[in-house]
Design an enzyme around this catalytic site. Structure first.
Site, PDB file in Angstrom:
ATOM      1  N   CYS A  17     -13.022  28.825  51.232  1.00  0.00           N
ATOM      2  CA  CYS A  17     -13.194  27.482  51.806  1.00  0.00           C
ATOM      3  C   CYS A  17     -13.794  27.537  53.207  1.00  0.00           C
ATOM      4  O   CYS A  17     -14.444  26.578  53.635  1.00  0.00           O
ATOM      5  CB  CYS A  17     -11.860  26.744  51.838  1.00  0.00           C
ATOM      6  N   HIS A  18     -13.606  28.647  53.892  1.00  0.00           N
ATOM      7  CA  HIS A  18     -14.181  28.781  55.238  1.00  0.00           C
ATOM      8  C   HIS A  18     -15.707  28.788  55.204  1.00  0.00           C
ATOM      9  O   HIS A  18     -16.342  28.612  56.235  1.00  0.00           O
ATOM     10  CB  HIS A  18     -13.641  30.042  55.931  1.00  0.00           C
TER      11      HIS A  18
END
Length: 114
Positions: free
Chosen positions: A58-59
């Site tokens: 998700c980063h």
């Protein structure tokens, strides 16, 4: 939104899982990959509620300007940037991801045959 929300979020997570190290995509590009059936904000909500045990990258998702998430996302101020820099993602002097250098354009996940 029960099952519909869960299956939609699963599609968001399937797209997110395809983002390679050293590359980023945007909330809007994920929404587009899913046929534009949602907004970038809904994709952002899916990112915030992603299960930790899935180890999704998700980063590697930023806003359309290349800005990392604000505040304590990803475990503290500046953590998303540090994670991306560790993968070789370049940043501009203004603190944004250099999108022309590392933008990944995801494709829709393949739906299973039913």
């Amino acid at each position: 939104m029960g099952d519909g929300k869960n299956s939609f979020f699963e599609r968001v997570y399937a797209v997110t899982a395809t983002i390679p190290p050293g590359r980023v995509t945007t909330y809007g590009l994920i929404a587009s990959a899913l046929g534009g059936v949602c907004s970038a904000k809904i994709v952002g909500y899916a990112m915030r509620t992603a299960p930790d045990d899935r180890n999704l990258p998700c980063h590697r998702v930023v806003n359309r300007l290349g800005e990392p998430a604000l505040g304590n996302a990803f475990g503290g101020e500046g953590r998303q940037r540090r994670l991306l820099e560790a993968e070789g993602v370049p940043f501009t002097p203004e603190g944004r991801v250099d999108l022309p250098a590392c933008l990944f354009r995801p494709e829709a996940p393949v739906e299973p045959d039913t």
